[in-house]
Design a protein around this motif. Structure first.
Motif, PDB file in Angstrom:
ATOM      1  N   HIS A   1       0.834  -1.201   0.000  1.00 30.38           N
ATOM      2  CA  HIS A   1       0.000   0.000   0.000  1.00 30.38           C
ATOM      3  C   HIS A   1       0.873   1.256   0.000  1.00 30.38           C
ATOM      4  O   HIS A   1       1.831   1.353   0.752  1.00 30.38           O
ATOM      5  CB  HIS A   1      -0.905  -0.003   1.224  1.00 30.38           C
ATOM      6  CG  HIS A   1      -1.622   1.279   1.434  1.00 30.38           C
ATOM      7  ND1 HIS A   1      -2.774   1.609   0.755  1.00 30.38           N
ATOM      8  CD2 HIS A   1      -1.320   2.351   2.212  1.00 30.38           C
ATOM      9  CE1 HIS A   1      -3.159   2.819   1.114  1.00 30.38           C
ATOM     10  NE2 HIS A   1      -2.299   3.291   1.993  1.00 30.38           N
TER      11      HIS A   1
ATOM     12  N   THR B   1       1.551   5.128   0.764  1.00 32.04           N
ATOM     13  CA  THR B   1       1.139   6.266   1.585  1.00 32.04           C
ATOM     14  C   THR B   1       1.709   7.541   0.981  1.00 32.04           C
ATOM     15  O   THR B   1       2.894   7.610   0.685  1.00 32.04           O
ATOM     16  CB  THR B   1       1.646   6.098   3.032  1.00 32.04           C
ATOM     17  OG1 THR B   1       0.947   5.014   3.640  1.00 32.04           O
ATOM     18  CG2 THR B   1       1.397   7.351   3.860  1.00 32.04           C
ATOM     19  N   ASP B   2       0.865   8.532   0.731  1.00 33.94           N
ATOM     20  CA  ASP B   2       1.339   9.802   0.194  1.00 33.94           C
ATOM     21  C   ASP B   2       0.553  10.930   0.853  1.00 33.94           C
ATOM     22  O   ASP B   2      -0.600  11.191   0.522  1.00 33.94           O
ATOM     23  CB  ASP B   2       1.142   9.839  -1.327  1.00 33.94           C
ATOM     24  CG  ASP B   2       1.694  11.119  -1.955  1.00 33.94           C
ATOM     25  OD1 ASP B   2       1.618  11.257  -3.191  1.00 33.94           O
ATOM     26  OD2 ASP B   2       2.186  11.998  -1.206  1.00 33.94           O
TER      27      ASP B   2
ATOM     28  N   THR C   1      -9.449  10.984   8.761  1.00 36.10           N
ATOM     29  CA  THR C   1      -8.832   9.670   8.819  1.00 36.10           C
ATOM     30  C   THR C   1      -8.726   9.250  10.274  1.00 36.10           C
ATOM     31  O   THR C   1      -9.169   9.969  11.171  1.00 36.10           O
ATOM     32  CB  THR C   1      -7.448   9.645   8.151  1.00 36.10           C
ATOM     33  OG1 THR C   1      -7.011   8.282   8.061  1.00 36.10           O
ATOM     34  CG2 THR C   1      -6.431  10.434   8.960  1.00 36.10           C
TER      35      THR C   1
ATOM     36  N   ARG D   1      -6.050   7.257  13.271  1.00 38.94           N
ATOM     37  CA  ARG D   1      -4.696   6.794  13.561  1.00 38.94           C
ATOM     38  C   ARG D   1      -4.724   5.978  14.849  1.00 38.94           C
ATOM     39  O   ARG D   1      -5.462   6.294  15.789  1.00 38.94           O
ATOM     40  CB  ARG D   1      -3.729   7.982  13.756  1.00 38.94           C
ATOM     41  CG  ARG D   1      -3.415   8.746  12.473  1.00 38.94           C
ATOM     42  CD  ARG D   1      -2.554   7.950  11.512  1.00 38.94           C
ATOM     43  NE  ARG D   1      -2.166   8.724  10.342  1.00 38.94           N
ATOM     44  CZ  ARG D   1      -2.809   8.706   9.170  1.00 38.94           C
ATOM     45  NH1 ARG D   1      -3.891   7.963   9.010  1.00 38.94           N
ATOM     46  NH2 ARG D   1      -2.360   9.430   8.162  1.00 38.94           N
TER      47      ARG D   1
ATOM     48  N   TRP E   1       1.453   1.280  11.521  1.00 40.65           N
ATOM     49  CA  TRP E   1       1.494   1.311  10.056  1.00 40.65           C
ATOM     50  C   TRP E   1       2.367   0.181   9.590  1.00 40.65           C
ATOM     51  O   TRP E   1       3.367  -0.152  10.218  1.00 40.65           O
ATOM     52  CB  TRP E   1       2.078   2.658   9.590  1.00 40.65           C
ATOM     53  CG  TRP E   1       2.175   2.810   8.085  1.00 40.65           C
ATOM     54  CD1 TRP E   1       1.283   3.394   7.258  1.00 40.65           C
ATOM     55  CD2 TRP E   1       3.270   2.383   7.251  1.00 40.65           C
ATOM     56  NE1 TRP E   1       1.724   3.363   5.954  1.00 40.65           N
ATOM     57  CE2 TRP E   1       2.950   2.743   5.924  1.00 40.65           C
ATOM     58  CE3 TRP E   1       4.487   1.721   7.484  1.00 40.65           C
ATOM     59  CZ2 TRP E   1       3.776   2.475   4.838  1.00 40.65           C
ATOM     60  CZ3 TRP E   1       5.321   1.443   6.418  1.00 40.65           C
ATOM     61  CH2 TRP E   1       4.956   1.817   5.096  1.00 40.65           C
TER      62      TRP E   1
ATOM     63  N   GLY F   1      -0.898  -0.422   5.278  1.00 44.92           N
ATOM     64  CA  GLY F   1      -0.935   1.015   5.528  1.00 44.92           C
ATOM     65  C   GLY F   1      -1.235   1.295   6.996  1.00 44.92           C
ATOM     66  O   GLY F   1      -0.736   0.608   7.873  1.00 44.92           O
ATOM     67  N   TYR F   2      -2.087   2.293   7.261  1.00 43.54           N
ATOM     68  CA  TYR F   2      -2.416   2.634   8.647  1.00 43.54           C
ATOM     69  C   TYR F   2      -3.383   1.596   9.204  1.00 43.54           C
ATOM     70  O   TYR F   2      -4.403   1.291   8.601  1.00 43.54           O
ATOM     71  CB  TYR F   2      -2.996   4.052   8.727  1.00 43.54           C
ATOM     72  CG  TYR F   2      -1.938   5.096   8.494  1.00 43.54           C
ATOM     73  CD1 TYR F   2      -1.823   5.751   7.274  1.00 43.54           C
ATOM     74  CD2 TYR F   2      -0.999   5.399   9.490  1.00 43.54           C
ATOM     75  CE1 TYR F   2      -0.814   6.680   7.043  1.00 43.54           C
ATOM     76  CE2 TYR F   2       0.016   6.315   9.273  1.00 43.54           C
ATOM     77  CZ  TYR F   2       0.107   6.942   8.046  1.00 43.54           C
ATOM     78  OH  TYR F   2       1.104   7.855   7.824  1.00 43.54           O
TER      79      TYR F   2
ATOM     80  N   THR G   1      -5.434   4.085   3.895  1.00 47.64           N
ATOM     81  CA  THR G   1      -5.359   5.515   4.214  1.00 47.64           C
ATOM     82  C   THR G   1      -6.288   5.853   5.373  1.00 47.64           C
ATOM     83  O   THR G   1      -6.068   6.848   6.059  1.00 47.64           O
ATOM     84  CB  THR G   1      -5.822   6.368   3.019  1.00 47.64           C
ATOM     85  OG1 THR G   1      -7.188   6.013   2.735  1.00 47.64           O
ATOM     86  CG2 THR G   1      -4.966   6.118   1.801  1.00 47.64           C
TER      87      THR G   1
ATOM     88  N   SER H   1      -3.183   5.879  -2.642  1.00 51.16           N
ATOM     89  CA  SER H   1      -2.686   6.796  -1.615  1.00 51.16           C
ATOM     90  C   SER H   1      -3.704   7.865  -1.254  1.00 51.16           C
ATOM     91  O   SER H   1      -4.733   8.029  -1.926  1.00 51.16           O
ATOM     92  CB  SER H   1      -1.414   7.483  -2.119  1.00 51.16           C
ATOM     93  OG  SER H   1      -1.779   8.444  -3.108  1.00 51.16           O
ATOM     94  N   GLU H   2      -3.376   8.634  -0.221  1.00 45.97           N
ATOM     95  CA  GLU H   2      -4.219   9.747   0.210  1.00 45.97           C
ATOM     96  C   GLU H   2      -4.402  10.750  -0.929  1.00 45.97           C
ATOM     97  O   GLU H   2      -5.515  11.192  -1.222  1.00 45.97           O
ATOM     98  CB  GLU H   2      -3.581  10.457   1.415  1.00 45.97           C
ATOM     99  CG  GLU H   2      -3.602   9.679   2.725  1.00 45.97           C
ATOM    100  CD  GLU H   2      -2.512   8.613   2.852  1.00 45.97           C
ATOM    101  OE1 GLU H   2      -1.777   8.380   1.865  1.00 45.97           O
ATOM    102  OE2 GLU H   2      -2.402   8.008   3.933  1.00 45.97           O
TER     103      GLU H   2
END
Lengths: 381, 417
Positions: free
Chosen positions: A106, A108-109, A133, A135, A273, A278-279, A289, A345-346
């Motif tokens: 995945h 992540t951006d 989002t 976390r 992560w 990803g997260y 994301t 990605s984001e």
């Protein structure tokens, strides 16, 4: 539920067919994947914190299905759940996230500069823009499983991190259990206050335990950046503002997240992560994301067009009422957001929202003039 | 068949059993065994005990009144042999701070052993809830001989219906907050099997919640027999609605005067009822049915949870002892307006509810009147209390009808101290 560690082993005294849940009337991702054989194979496992298969699936057993959406039907109790119960969760993730494979990586951006445009959505149609989002904080178990002590430690760390922010992020934390009536009123009228979960999808997974202990809301003075602590995830981070400047919303989102992450890392509690998922969040639907970027947009004509749902699907977007998930639209105003979470990605997901909403607003304008929109209907993205 | 577990299994003993279990079943590879051992050894909270102590400052329930930090520290890393912990037992009380006027119990038992393992907390709760009854020193009398009831046939112009209910738990199986699906299904099997052995006026049928037809469901609703998935957070926060409606059901006799709920808030809830005022007959059927069911399960090697300090063991500490609520729906329009009613009821050891049950209001001067007490007095004693009390209330109503004055009866002698 967080039973003592011997509870799962005690269950093993019973035969698989006696313990296997009756999923014959169920319609959620977990029920589609979990056969009796699979149940028998992994039911003797526990994560290091003691989370078991029955804990993972309880919400899906108790909630056979939803009339409008295919629910996931399982949750993670900690980071390790995704590993220990992979035989169940990998196929669920694959079903939910468009065929995502266990070997996939995945991306992540969170570099907001990579977003193209997004600052010119027509405010006559786009009433507000928002990106959220979640976390999770490494080293703690997740909301379905955490103890009061862990939840309080998460709150303490979060408050420290959030109240140390400055500039446009400078703000205040309001713990749910000690806010004044006036503060509560203000938070309600700002539409910031989150309530004790009533959805059985959440309560059956144990996420409302000990409410309101350890829960709270932080927001900046400008009321454009908001963090929920210990609701459905450790943190829910929201950037929002009236109007259509999604670019600004996304910039604030990325900058704020990165600042928060730095502070947590300094305390050796970075975010959960990994490069495959990803997260890591409580619900498998929010992996990757965890991002839902969306707008409240007036589309009274387009929303009644025969091809509206088709258009949304092709644009990789979804609609909700303006009360959020499970609500109906009011006055032709819809909540339109990205459908994907994992595997892109984001930046890519917000780009889809920006481009897609721009297109739909143009379609709406065309329909207002009595013109057809068939030539504008996009190919599948 | 499961034998009753009457002693606490030590930590090392459990570890030994666990290792044996793994060896024999051969299901765990080295890594799996390591994970299991690791998690097994980390029994207890994942943070210091004081960090896990609940915030009970805004709470008003019996658990919150008795759970000091010292008791919490002492009990928080204990578990019953089935793995039920203190945090689980008190969760409902933590999640439901309580009502300013109604003091809820705030704690449940996950199994029979909970009442032993967590006695440091449960004994003071029981004492507070049951008028000073001390489980560590006192004995509870059980008496299901209905022939001892006298004057138990009320004036049907006042008493519209009569009802007696209680609960029974099957020894060896965990209670609704903690039971596994397999245990719950076993409770259903044991109970339904026994009920199938009832005959004569108790001949009846079982309706499983998962399999009843729409027609059957409608009939049960019309008869006011059907129970719903619990919505009260007092119950859902204790985990009693898990896996609904798996292994839940309703049994009733053909005459619709004897009803058994399976796997709702207790393993079984047993109800005897009739229209009209013949409480004695209702209680006779109640006792006969209960004793017959007990005989039938014993034939198959099972028994009810019962001991001489707590009587019948049920999920909620408020239902220990007899678990009995005997009551009537009674028309007392004049008395309902009299300001002395509450005091009269108190002194008669009775409580009033609306005719919708607990948490409802009275309609048209019709009340649900039942016994307050559950533990420390026998079934016969409690039913006689209701009989004497309701007769007194009807007398009051009749006097008020004639324009005569009524008297508040003297308070009963202090029961336990």
């Amino acid at each position: 539920m967080p039973f003592g560690n011997t509870h799962n082993n005690f269950k093993l005294n019973y035969k698989v067919e006696d313990e296997f849940p009756d999923l014959s009337k169920h319609n959620n991702h977990m029920a589609k994947i979990l056969t009796k054989e699979l149940y028998g194979k992994i039911r003797d496992r526990q994560t290091p914190s003691g989370y078991t298969l029955d804990d993972v699936i309880q919400t899906g057993v108790d909630n056979p299905g939803h009339p409008f959406i295919m629910t996931v039907g399982c949750v993670a109790g900690d980071e390790e759940s995704y590993e220990v119960f992979k035989e169940l969760l990998d196929p669920v993730i694959s079903d939910r996230h468009g065929g995502y494979k266990p070997s996939d990586k995945h991306k992540t951006d969170l570099n907001f500069e990579n977003l193209k445009g997004g600052d010119d959505l027509d405010p006559n149609y786009v009433l507000s823009s928002r990106v959220r989002t979640g976390r999770s904080i490494k080293g703690f178990t997740l909301p379905p499983h955490n103890s009061r002590g862990e939840r309080r430690a998460i709150e303490k760390l979060s408050v420290e991190a959030l109240t140390s922010l400055d500039g446009e992020f400078k703000g205040k934390y309001y713990p749910l259990k000690s806010m004044t009536d006036a503060e509560q009123e203000q938070l309600i009228s700002d539409h910031f206050l989150f309530d004790k979960p009533v959805s059985p999808l959440l309560t059956c997974a144990g996420m409302a335990r000990d409410w309101p202990d350890g829960r709270g809301i932080m927001h900046n003075d400008n009321k454009t950046f908001l963090v929920w602590v210990n609701e459905e995830d450790h943190l829910r981070v929201i950037s929002m503002q009236p109007g259509g400047n999604m670019r600004e919303v996304f910039k604030r989102f990325c900058v704020g997240l990165q600042k928060i992450e730095e502070i947590f890392k300094k305390h050796n509690h970075g975010f959960m992560w990994n490069e495959h998922l990803g997260y890591i969040l409580t619900c498998p639907s929010n992996l990757g994301t965890g991002l839902r970027g969306g707008v409240h947009v007036k589309l009274p004509k387009l929303s009644t067009h025969a091809k509206f749902d088709e258009i949304l699907t092709r644009l990789r977007l979804q609609k909700r009422g303006t009360g959020g998930v499970d609500t109906a639209s009011v006055g032709g105003v819809f909540d339109i957001s990205n459908a994907d979470r994992l595997g892109s990605s984001e930046v890519a997901q917000v780009q889809l929202v920006v481009d897609g909403v721009k297109l739909m607003v143009e379609m709406e304008k065309k329909l207002e003039k009595g013109e057809a929109i068939d030539s504008m209907i996009p190919a599948q993205k | 068949k499961r034998s009753s577990i009457t002693r606490r299994v030590s930590l090392t003993e459990r570890l030994h059993l666990l290792l044996q279990c793994e060896y024999h079943s051969g299901t765990a590879g080295d890594v799996g065994l390591e994970i299991i051992l690791w998690s097994f050894l980390s029994v207890g909270p994942r943070s210091p005990q004081s960090a896990d102590y609940p915030d009970l400052r805004k709470h008003n329930n019996c658990m919150a009144s008795s759970l000091t930090p010292a008791i919490y520290a002492k009990l928080c890393d204990k578990a019953t042999p089935n793995g039920y912990t203190l945090d689980l037992a008190i969760q409902t009380g933590v999640d439901n701070p309580g009502h300013p006027f109604i003091k809820t119990v705030g704690m449940v038992a996950g199994d029979e052993e909970s009442y032993e393992v967590f006695s440091d907390l449960l004994d003071p709760i029981i004492k507070e809830r049951h008028n000073g009854y001390d489980p560590s020193t006192m004995k509870h009398p059980t008496d299901l001989d209905a022939s001892k009831i006298h004057s138990g046939n009320f004036d049907p112009r006042y008493v519209l219906s009569s009802r007696v209910r209680t609960g029974r738990s099957i020894r060896g199986l965990s209670l609704p907050p903690a039971c596994t699906r397999a245990e719950r299904r076993e409770v259903e099997r044991v109970v339904v099997d026994a009920l199938a052995g009832l005959h004569g006026d108790l001949d009846g049928k079982y309706y499983s919640l998962t399999q009843m037809t729409d027609g059957e469901q409608q009939q049960l609703i019309d008869d006011h027999f059907l129970f719903d998935k619990p919505v009260s957070p007092l119950l859902t926060c204790a985990g009693m609605a898990r896996d609904w409606p798996d292994a839940r059901g309703i049994w009733h006799n053909n005459e619709k005067t004897f009803l058994v709920w399976v796997n709702e808030e207790d393993h079984t809830r047993v109800i005897s009822m009739e229209k009209g005022g013949n409480m004695k007959r209702v209680f006779e059927r109640f006792c006969k049915g209960l004793l017959e069911v007990e005989r039938l399960i014993q034939e198959r090697g099972w028994e009810f949870m019962w001991n001489e300090r707590l009587g019948y063991v049920l999920t909620c500490p408020s239902n220990l002892g007899t678990g009995l609520r005997a009551g009537v729906h009674v028309k007392l329009p004049l008395l309902s307006k009299d300001p002395r009613l509450s005091k009269i009821l108190d002194n008669l050891r009775l409580q009033k509810r609306g005719t919708g049950g607990v948490d409802t209001a009275a309609v048209g001067g019709v009340f649900d009147i039942s016994n307050l007490d559950r533990l420390g007095l026998s079934e016969v004693q409690l039913v006689q209390t209701v009989v004497d009390g309701v007769n007194y209330l009807i007398e009051c109503e009749k006097r008020l009808e004639k324009g005569q004055d009524i008297k508040v009866p003297p308070p009963p002698l202090k029961q336990f101290k």
